[in-house]
Design a protein around this motif. Structure first.
Motif, PDB file in Angstrom:
ATOM      1  N   VAL A 167      54.316  47.031  49.937  1.00 17.59           N
ATOM      2  CA  VAL A 167      54.041  46.169  50.580  1.00 17.59           C
ATOM      3  C   VAL A 167      53.242  44.986  49.809  1.00 17.59           C
ATOM      4  CG1 VAL A 167      52.454  45.095  52.395  1.00 17.59           C
ATOM      5  CG2 VAL A 167      53.442  47.129  52.625  1.00 17.59           C
ATOM      6  N   ASP A 168      52.516  44.999  48.763  1.00 19.77           N
ATOM      7  CA  ASP A 168      52.055  44.311  47.847  1.00 19.77           C
ATOM      8  C   ASP A 168      52.867  43.944  46.609  1.00 19.77           C
ATOM      9  OD1 ASP A 168      49.131  44.645  48.300  1.00 19.77           O
ATOM     10  OD2 ASP A 168      49.195  46.371  47.725  1.00 19.77           O
ATOM     11  N   ARG A 169      53.513  44.470  46.575  1.00 17.96           N
ATOM     12  CA  ARG A 169      55.823  44.431  45.274  1.00 17.96           C
ATOM     13  C   ARG A 169      56.291  43.090  46.361  1.00 17.96           C
ATOM     14  NH1 ARG A 169      57.967  49.659  42.863  1.00 17.96           N
ATOM     15  NH2 ARG A 169      58.756  47.947  41.477  1.00 17.96           N
TER      16      ARG A 169
ATOM     17  N   ARG B 299      35.311  57.489  48.251  1.00 19.63           N
ATOM     18  CA  ARG B 299      35.240  56.072  47.282  1.00 19.63           C
ATOM     19  C   ARG B 299      34.186  56.695  45.908  1.00 19.63           C
ATOM     20  NH1 ARG B 299      37.115  52.550  49.410  1.00 19.63           N
ATOM     21  NH2 ARG B 299      36.165  50.839  47.957  1.00 19.63           N
ATOM     22  N   GLU B 300      33.769  58.373  46.352  1.00 19.96           N
ATOM     23  CA  GLU B 300      32.934  59.032  45.366  1.00 19.96           C
ATOM     24  C   GLU B 300      34.478  59.532  44.471  1.00 19.96           C
ATOM     25  OE1 GLU B 300      30.699  61.898  46.750  1.00 19.96           O
ATOM     26  OE2 GLU B 300      29.461  60.225  47.366  1.00 19.96           O
ATOM     27  N   THR B 301      35.274  60.219  44.977  1.00 19.20           N
ATOM     28  CA  THR B 301      36.764  60.998  44.500  1.00 19.20           C
ATOM     29  C   THR B 301      37.150  59.966  43.403  1.00 19.20           C
ATOM     30  OG1 THR B 301      36.912  62.425  46.418  1.00 19.20           O
ATOM     31  CG2 THR B 301      38.418  62.589  44.838  1.00 19.20           C
ATOM     32  N   CYS B 302      37.513  58.441  44.095  1.00 19.93           N
ATOM     33  CA  CYS B 302      37.999  57.488  42.990  1.00 19.93           C
ATOM     34  C   CYS B 302      37.909  56.813  42.158  1.00 19.93           C
ATOM     35  CB  CYS B 302      38.151  56.698  43.939  1.00 19.93           C
ATOM     36  SG  CYS B 302      39.249  54.613  44.303  1.00 19.93           S
ATOM     37  N   GLU B 303      38.359  57.325  41.236  1.00 20.67           N
ATOM     38  CA  GLU B 303      38.024  57.076  39.590  1.00 20.67           C
ATOM     39  C   GLU B 303      39.220  56.418  38.855  1.00 20.67           C
ATOM     40  OE1 GLU B 303      35.296  57.550  38.117  1.00 20.67           O
ATOM     41  OE2 GLU B 303      34.224  59.183  39.249  1.00 20.67           O
ATOM     42  N   PRO B 304      38.729  54.964  38.785  1.00 16.12           N
ATOM     43  CA  PRO B 304      40.185  53.877  38.799  1.00 16.12           C
ATOM     44  C   PRO B 304      40.614  53.756  37.175  1.00 16.12           C
ATOM     45  CG  PRO B 304      38.890  52.559  40.162  1.00 16.12           C
ATOM     46  CD  PRO B 304      37.991  53.988  39.680  1.00 16.12           C
ATOM     47  N   ALA B 305      39.384  54.815  37.011  1.00 15.49           N
ATOM     48  CA  ALA B 305      39.936  55.055  35.008  1.00 15.49           C
ATOM     49  C   ALA B 305      40.752  56.184  34.614  1.00 15.49           C
ATOM     50  CB  ALA B 305      39.084  54.708  33.863  1.00 15.49           C
ATOM     51  N   VAL B 306      41.072  56.606  35.615  1.00 12.26           N
ATOM     52  CA  VAL B 306      41.792  58.079  35.199  1.00 12.26           C
ATOM     53  C   VAL B 306      43.597  57.808  35.596  1.00 12.26           C
ATOM     54  CG1 VAL B 306      42.921  60.505  37.074  1.00 12.26           C
ATOM     55  CG2 VAL B 306      40.482  59.344  36.008  1.00 12.26           C
ATOM     56  N   CYS B 307      43.744  56.365  36.487  1.00 13.44           N
ATOM     57  CA  CYS B 307      44.747  56.047  37.334  1.00 13.44           C
ATOM     58  C   CYS B 307      45.614  54.726  35.743  1.00 13.44           C
ATOM     59  CB  CYS B 307      45.241  56.167  38.543  1.00 13.44           C
ATOM     60  SG  CYS B 307      44.548  54.640  39.346  1.00 13.44           S
ATOM     61  N   GLY B 308      44.454  54.423  34.861  1.00 12.77           N
ATOM     62  CA  GLY B 308      45.060  53.345  34.791  1.00 12.77           C
ATOM     63  C   GLY B 308      44.939  51.872  35.079  1.00 12.77           C
ATOM     64  N   PHE B 309      44.096  52.263  36.255  1.00  5.70           N
ATOM     65  CA  PHE B 309      43.252  51.500  37.027  1.00  5.70           C
ATOM     66  C   PHE B 309      44.213  50.383  38.298  1.00  5.70           C
ATOM     67  CE2 PHE B 309      41.127  50.909  33.525  1.00  5.70           C
ATOM     68  CZ  PHE B 309      39.416  50.696  34.102  1.00  5.70           C
ATOM     69  N   TYR B 310      44.009  51.343  39.296  1.00  3.14           N
ATOM     70  CA  TYR B 310      44.916  50.539  40.676  1.00  3.14           C
ATOM     71  C   TYR B 310      45.883  51.336  40.529  1.00  3.14           C
ATOM     72  CZ  TYR B 310      40.009  48.680  39.889  1.00  3.14           C
ATOM     73  OH  TYR B 310      38.905  48.301  40.191  1.00  3.14           O
ATOM     74  N   LEU B 311      46.685  52.293  39.926  1.00  2.00           N
ATOM     75  CA  LEU B 311      48.271  52.764  39.826  1.00  2.00           C
ATOM     76  C   LEU B 311      48.867  52.359  41.965  1.00  2.00           C
ATOM     77  CD1 LEU B 311      51.114  54.310  39.047  1.00  2.00           C
ATOM     78  CD2 LEU B 311      49.471  56.349  39.780  1.00  2.00           C
ATOM     79  N   CYS B 312      47.679  52.982  42.515  1.00  2.00           N
ATOM     80  CA  CYS B 312      48.522  52.298  44.268  1.00  2.00           C
ATOM     81  C   CYS B 312      48.673  50.950  44.163  1.00  2.00           C
ATOM     82  CB  CYS B 312      46.854  52.911  45.456  1.00  2.00           C
ATOM     83  SG  CYS B 312      44.868  52.050  44.773  1.00  2.00           S
ATOM     84  N   HIS B 313      48.086  50.502  43.779  1.00  2.00           N
ATOM     85  CA  HIS B 313      48.060  49.060  44.342  1.00  2.00           C
ATOM     86  C   HIS B 313      50.291  48.864  43.151  1.00  2.00           C
ATOM     87  CE1 HIS B 313      48.375  44.729  43.599  1.00  2.00           C
ATOM     88  NE2 HIS B 313      48.303  44.729  42.708  1.00  2.00           N
ATOM     89  N   ARG B 314      49.566  49.104  42.043  1.00  2.00           N
ATOM     90  CA  ARG B 314      50.675  49.053  41.972  1.00  2.00           C
ATOM     91  C   ARG B 314      52.110  49.789  41.902  1.00  2.00           C
ATOM     92  NH1 ARG B 314      47.813  50.331  36.767  1.00  2.00           N
ATOM     93  NH2 ARG B 314      49.562  52.222  36.970  1.00  2.00           N
ATOM     94  N   VAL B 315      51.896  50.682  42.940  1.00  2.00           N
ATOM     95  CA  VAL B 315      53.385  51.107  43.569  1.00  2.00           C
ATOM     96  C   VAL B 315      53.231  51.141  44.797  1.00  2.00           C
ATOM     97  CG1 VAL B 315      52.831  53.615  41.728  1.00  2.00           C
ATOM     98  CG2 VAL B 315      51.987  53.232  43.871  1.00  2.00           C
ATOM     99  N   CYS B 316      52.642  50.339  45.880  1.00  2.00           N
ATOM    100  CA  CYS B 316      52.683  50.075  47.181  1.00  2.00           C
ATOM    101  C   CYS B 316      53.323  48.947  47.470  1.00  2.00           C
ATOM    102  CB  CYS B 316      50.721  48.801  47.401  1.00  2.00           C
ATOM    103  SG  CYS B 316      51.374  48.772  49.278  1.00  2.00           S
TER     104      CYS B 316
END
Length: 589
Positions: A30-32, A11-28
């Protein structure tokens, strides 16, 4: 329900603004594909990963620009409920160590695998939740340990009936937290009315009239240990009691902790394996994936437990937690054949009631010279004289530049707000030392504020800054402090590689005999009266230096028949007597 994998989002390392907000969700994938896997927490607006729907493709792990995500498989044999989990996508601990009355139990393992979590649970600082962080239930947790010696302890703990004394790892913080004389503070906490006896047992009578703010690293450690022992509690927890202490003090503390176990339960975290071997009755191994999960092994006898840890394989869990076995050399190294780098003279100096005499000698390119001796005996003063930073009264210094990693890892006020990258840049160019950063585990921490680092991370940072600096002589003072066993061995290998690559002499002051054994080509032995007089030998062959040093302490070491690691002989034992008669204080197998 136990999962077969654990997903961690730092949680301390994660910075959503750095990746354009939730890149992990966009590339997953399973979500796609339309199934929910990565969502956003309503609490902190950081990603949440559903471990049941995650297919362990690791795309999110690879794409995260700040390396905040880690997804790991759990051991296939681990089909059980965790003892505690901090929350969704947070660290998980499996099992707890079994405390035993009238015995010292030691916990050995990597940093980041749950030692602090074990402490907080057994000390009553957090309530274990058996993995149900929404509805923690003490009965569910105690039921997991039904039939063990830990059951009664947890029952009493849940009812608030256990009193705890805790010796913290970070003794450097003490002067900022407490003021006044040592004796005044210890008298206030002396619930056992045992201060004179504890002072004698720990050899701290000389420091009772000192101000807490003036104490050295070793004195702060002894102060913290004494304050802990003087409390009258049911359970005592010592986190790395040997850090900053010389070999003699480590053995005195080990004896004192063993005496304490005669009236209480004692748990010790100790990374000096020779001390852990000498101190404990039983050991638990703590293994897993740092910052993801930790597993507490069954209790072992000390020798078997330590060798099992070095082997890296837990038979009972069919779990290999390291891809190689750690073995130690069974004999002393021969003198290195490197070219002569410099020759130095005998030195003498007197400073404020302290006098130091050291023998001259030669130093070679690319060699590592270990330095052993009591605290307060002039080891650092010798190095500063050698480099020309301090002018001796007798002898001519070499006037060479010195890169120095100090004993105490204390940040200056100007450094506390720096990022790790900024802190390291003061020593040299960080971008040219990526391999060094990776070996020390610092590569992902460069944007972190230095003041937020753990003790082990901060130690690694100080080591890195010393190694990055371009200097004629390298001096590392207690580089093993706050590092776990595996980190110590990686640092030993790193130092040896750096010495060979730079073709510069390295001097390493340390009190971990295994560390000195692995890292050193030759040895300088110091002796004398701490704070008053000091004497040092010339650089000696390892066997000669070790024998001389240990003879002065009246202690013998043997080699473990399985791993080759040094082990302390019981005073007065048959082997102890035989080795002393033969003059073999260290290298007997």
């Amino acid at each position: 329900m136990p999962h077969d994998k654990i997903a961690i989002v730092e949680r301390e390392t994660c910075e959503p603004a750095v990746c354009g907000f939730y890149l992990c969700h966009r590339v997953c994938p399973v979500d796609r594909a339309g199934t929910e896997c990565i969502t956003v927490s309503e609490i902190d607006k950081k990603p949440l990963i559903n471990e049941e729907t995650c297919i362990l493709c690791n795309i999110c792990v690879k794409k995260c620009p700040v390396d905040a995500i880690n997804i790991v498989n759990l051991p296939s044999a681990l089909k059980e409920t965790p003892a505690h989990r901090y929350g969704p996508n947070l660290f998980t601990l499996y099992r707890l160590p079994i405390l035993k009355k009238n015995q010292v139990v030691s916990l050995i393992g990597q940093n980041g695998t749950g030692k602090s979590t074990v402490l907080k649970i057994l000390a009553g600082m957090i309530q274990p939740n058996a993995g149900d962080f929404e509805r923690p239930d003490w009965k569910k947790v105690t039921g997991m340990f039904q039939g063990t010696e830990l059951f009664d302890y947890l029952e009493r703990l849940s009812g608030g009936e256990i009193s705890v004394a805790y010796k913290d790892q970070n003794v450097d913080r003490i002067p900022r937290l407490f003021k006044g004389k040592v004796s005044s503070f210890l008298e206030k906490v002396d619930e056992s009315h045992d201060l004179p006896q504890v002072a004698e047992r720990l050899s701290i009578a000389h420091m009772l009239d000192k101000e807490i703010a003036s104490l050295s690293g070793g004195e702060l450690q002894l102060f913290a240990i004494a304050a802990t022992m003087l409390k009258r509690k049911d359970f005592y927890f010592f986190d790395e009691p040997s850090s900053y202490l010389d070999v003699r003090s480590r053995l005195e503390v080990a004896k004192a902790i063993r005496a304490l176990s005669e009236r209480a339960m004692v748990l010790v975290i100790e990374h000096d394996l020779a001390v852990a071997d000498y101190l404990a009755d039983h050991v638990h191994l703590l293994y897993g994936e740092p910052k993801a999960f930790g597993i507490v092994s069954k209790p072992y006898g000390v020798s078997v437990g330590i060798n099992t840890y070095l082997e890296g394989y837990i038979k009972e869990d069919n779990m290999r937690f390291r891809d190689h076995e750690i073995m130690f050399p069974r004999g002393a190294k021969s003198i290195t054949a490197g070219k002569i780098y410099a020759a130095f003279e005998d030195f003498e100096i007197s400073l404020k009631g302290f006098s130091l005499k050291t023998k001259g000698g030669q130093i070679r390119k690319g060699e590592v010279i270990g330095i052993l001796g009591p605290n307060g005996i002039g080891k650092t003063t010798f190095m500063r004289m050698l480099a020309g930073e301090v002018k001796p009264h007798k002898g001519s210094p070499l006037n060479l530049s010195l890169s120095y990693k100090p004993q105490r890892i204390v940040l200056e006020d100007s450094e506390k707000l720096m990022t790790l990258g900024e802190f390291l840049s003061e020593g040299g160019i960080v971008s040219e030392n990526r391999k060094l950063m990776g070996t020390l585990g610092l590569e992902k921490l460069l944007e972190r504020q230095v003041s937020t680092l753990s003790g082990g991370e901060l130690q690694a940072a100080f080591i890195a800054r010393a190694l990055i600096k371009d200097a004629d002589i390298m001096l590392l003072d207690e580089p093993s402090a706050f590092l776990d066993v595996e980190q110590r061995l990686r640092v030993a290998k790193l130092i040896r590689s750096a010495a060979e690559e730079k073709e510069k002499p390295f001097f390493v002051v340390d009190h971990d005999m295994l560390f000195i054994d692995v890292i050193s080509d030759r040895l300088i032995a110091f002796d004398g009266i701490p704070g008053k007089t000091g004497e040092a030998t010339a650089p000696l062959p390892m066997a000669e230096g070790m024998n001389l040093f240990l003879k002065g302490m009246d202690v013998t070491f043997r080699r473990d028949k399985v791993s080759g690691r040094p082990r302390i002989n019981k005073p007065g034992s048959q082997l102890d007597r035989e080795q002393k008669e033969n003059g073999k204080y260290y290298y007997a197998e």
